[in-house]
Design a protein around this motif. Structure first.
Motif, PDB file in Angstrom:
ATOM      1  N   ASP A  33       2.989  51.195 109.468  1.00 26.53           N
ATOM      2  CA  ASP A  33       1.991  50.503 108.637  1.00 26.53           C
ATOM      3  C   ASP A  33       0.944  49.829 109.510  1.00 26.53           C
ATOM      4  O   ASP A  33      -0.254  49.911 109.230  1.00 26.53           O
ATOM      5  N   GLN A  38       0.844  57.057 107.871  1.00 25.25           N
ATOM      6  CA  GLN A  38       1.383  57.078 106.517  1.00 25.25           C
ATOM      7  C   GLN A  38       2.894  57.274 106.532  1.00 25.25           C
ATOM      8  O   GLN A  38       3.420  58.121 107.250  1.00 25.25           O
ATOM      9  N   ARG A  39       3.584  56.503 105.703  1.00 20.44           N
ATOM     10  CA  ARG A  39       5.041  56.568 105.632  1.00 20.44           C
ATOM     11  C   ARG A  39       5.546  57.959 105.236  1.00 20.44           C
ATOM     12  O   ARG A  39       6.662  58.325 105.600  1.00 20.44           O
TER      13      ARG A  39
END
Length: 89
Positions: A33, A38-39
């Motif tokens: 983050d 991006q996760r």
């Protein structure tokens, strides 16, 4: 608790990539983050070898944010040490 980035330089299109791991999932996601990864790019989620493949530009940001630089060999040792003991299965 620590986040680690290795010295791999794998080609992915025009980018060079490396690995990012951490002592905990929470710490790994927090760093993602923080550096703008991006996760959804988390690989092998929930396993001992979960990681992100990140561009070298993101690696630089991670190091600036406190990630520890390690060799690919060192990263492999860290992951092997986390591997579940198969004799307990």
């Amino acid at each position: 608790m620590t986040v680690y980035v290795d010295n791999m330089r794998a080609s992915f299109g025009r980018m060079k990539m490396c690995h990012m791991i951490a002592d905990t999932t929470e710490e790994l996601l927090a760093m993602a983050d923080r550096i703008g990864v991006q996760r959804k790019w988390l690989q092998k989620a929930g396993r001992h070898d979960e990681h992100f493949d990140i561009a070298l530009s993101k690696r630089k940001l991670a190091v600036e944010a406190g990630a520890v630089e390690v060799s690919m060999m060192d990263l492999g040792r860290i992951l092997r040490a986390r591997r579940p003991d198969r004799s307990e299965a």
